[in-house]
Design an enzyme around this catalytic site. Structure first.
Site, PDB file in Angstrom:
ATOM      1  N   MET A  76       0.851  -1.189   0.133  1.00 27.98           N
ATOM      2  CA  MET A  76       0.076  -0.122  -0.022  1.00 27.98           C
ATOM      3  C   MET A  76       0.843   1.257  -0.126  1.00 27.98           C
ATOM      4  SD  MET A  76      -2.990  -1.134   2.880  1.00 27.98           S
ATOM      5  CE  MET A  76      -3.854   0.272   2.338  1.00 27.98           C
ATOM      6  N   HIS A  77       0.283   2.373  -0.155  1.00 27.35           N
ATOM      7  CA  HIS A  77       0.602   3.820  -0.006  1.00 27.35           C
ATOM      8  C   HIS A  77       1.773   4.290  -0.869  1.00 27.35           C
ATOM      9  CE1 HIS A  77      -1.180   3.033   3.683  1.00 27.35           C
ATOM     10  NE2 HIS A  77      -0.053   2.165   4.213  1.00 27.35           N
ATOM     11  N   ASP A 232      -2.631  -5.099   0.553  1.00 27.36           N
ATOM     12  CA  ASP A 232      -1.966  -6.494   0.839  1.00 27.36           C
ATOM     13  C   ASP A 232      -2.784  -6.999   1.950  1.00 27.36           C
ATOM     14  OD1 ASP A 232      -0.873  -4.502   2.563  1.00 27.36           O
ATOM     15  OD2 ASP A 232       1.103  -4.842   2.104  1.00 27.36           O
TER      16      ASP A 232
END
Length: 478
Positions: A76-77, A232
């Site tokens: 992520m991110h 995830d």
């Protein structure tokens, strides 16, 4: 058949399941991380495509002629910046990159961010990274036509579509997590617009169709759908069937996650707990996140000149924590500290501290950090009634028993098999292709339940108290 692709930090994994959700084939390809400066962590998106080509090529040897759907999961991110021609402008700034800590602090001082997103603005989130780019790389920022999260760059390659889904979008600091939509107000505060954001779908919905040239190249039927997928951890929640309130799992991967499903939206940013959308419509989840779990063990293994599996293989039965204490803050920490500057330490080293004692201290330190996450989740009102363990670290019975004892909660281990992000992504592909609902996200058969060692509970309580005091002291030095 249904394919799940999980774009991790250290590699891309693919799992192929049949209509009965039995794994029929799997493949993987490694990835590496560049750290050009202290606190930086980057990957080239083109490397993700190369890994995906490798995984699809490996799976094609098993035959993909019956494939009906593809699901995506991933780290992520990450800030993947594209120009108007969809060309990558710079390496992706990853989830564990802390360069934007000053920018994150400024954004977090604006109460609108916590009020709308339900979360602290962490340095690893996407929005502060774009503010950093605007300040330090203005020529690149001026060319940004689209920002994609890592797995969604894979989707662009697969389908030609700019699409994200709710669970991943919730980790950007631009998302109204309660309303499940981009926040125009927060985008404007960082110099961004909705036009630069991808279209949104739910994780179990169709996001696009596989491009014909890729279908032909890998022997896949035309018209295969690509599901929204999930970040995830949300995808792992689907994979292990953690979809209802009271269900939780602890993931011992590169990072450590204590993930609990929620039936409603109940944010509490002050706890540094992440409150995100789940990968299914109308559901949310909360996470306590530590930045180094197996990453900490692998770091120590390199220092000791050994393999991590060898370090944990000969530990024997769980024993009471000794004087040596380890703080796993190798690159800062999220829950509950929200501190990008704090760094790890060994404390209480003595002449009798050997390799096994240091290994136990590392496992105990991560276990205490997971307990901190549990306490933070409890402060929001989230209760954990059942706990599964997944990820590479869960192969260590010693570590699982240390966690069970530190938390005072039994830890269930699924039967041998991968029920993580790739499997969850494959389940989401099945949902998108067939219209199946959350009922298919059942929990796996349990191979063992690791009970807390009650005789060691007081010793682990004292160890955790020492850990908290040590963390407070280290914060004063960084």
């Amino acid at each position: 058949m249904y394919l799940g692709l999980d774009l991790g930090t250290s590699g891309l994994k693919g799992i192929l399941i049949d209509d009965a959700q039995k794994v029929v084939a799997e493949a993987s390809a490694p990835l590496s991380v560049k750290r050009p400066h202290d606190g930086w962590s980057e990957q080239m998106p083109t490397d993700w495509i190369g890994a995906a080509e490798s995984v699809l090529g490996q799976l094609a040897r098993h035959g993909l002629g019956a494939l009906r759907g593809i699901g995506l999961s991933g780290q992520m991110h990450g800030a993947t910046l594209l120009d108007a021609a969809d060309d990558v402008l710079r390496p992706c700034i990853l989830w564990n990159d802390t360069r934007a800590h000053a920018e994150a602090r400024v954004l977090d001082e604006d109460p609108d961010f916590r009020a709308i997103t339900g979360n602290i603005v962490f340095p690893g989130f996407t929005a502060p990274k774009l503010v950093w780019v605007a300040r330090h790389e203005p020529a690149i920022f001026a060319q940004v036509a689209r920002v994609l999260l890592p797995k969604d760059y894979l989707r662009l390659w697969l389908t030609g579509e700019h699409v994200a889904e709710m669970s991943d979008a919730a980790g950007t600091s631009w998302f109204d997590t309660g309303r499940r939509d981009w926040s125009d107000a927060l985008l404007a505060k960082t110099g961004m617009t909705r036009a630069q954001m991808p279209r949104l779908v739910e994780g179990s919905e169709v996001s696009g169709i596989l491009r014909p040239e890729l279908a032909e190249r890998f022997g896949i039927p035309k018209g295969v759908v690509v599901a929204g997928g999930g970040g995830d951890n949300a995808a792992s929640g689907i994979g292990v069937g953690v979809v209802k309130a009271g269900q939780a799992f602890v993931s011992l991967g590169t990072s450590g996650v204590l993930f609990a499903a929620n039936d409603g939206y109940q944010p509490d940013p002050a706890t540094a707990v992440h409150t995100f959308c789940h990968a299914l419509p109308g559901t949310w989840h909360q996470m306590g996140v530590i930045l180094a779990a197996t990453d900490a063990l692998n770091w120590f293994a390199r220092l000791a000149g050994s393999r991590a599996s060898d370090l944990t293989a000969d530990l024997g039965a769980l024993i009471a924590p000794e004087k040596t204490l380890f703080l796993p803050y190798l690159g800062g920490e999220r829950t509950p500290l929200n501190d990008a500057a704090i760094r790890g330490a060994f404390i209480g080293l003595e002449h009798t501290t050997d390799r096994s004692a240091a290994t136990r201290a590392v496992l105990e330190g991560v276990s205490y950090a997971i307990r901190d996450c549990r306490d933070a989740l409890a402060a929001t009102g989230t209760k954990i009634e059942s706990l599964l363990a997944v990820g590479g670290g869960s192969r260590s019975r010693y570590w699982c028993q240390a966690i069970a004892t530190a938390l005072g909660t039994p830890v269930s281990l699924p039967v041998a098999g991968d029920f993580g992000g790739a499997f969850g992504a494959a389940r989401l592909a099945l949902m998108a292709a067939t219209g199946a609902g959350a009922e298919i996200a059942t929990q796996p058969t349990i191979s063992a339940v690791i009970e807390p060692v009650l005789a060691l509970s007081d010793a682990f309580d004292e160890g955790h108290a020492r850990y908290r005091r040590a963390a407070a002291a280290i914060r004063g030095l960084t």
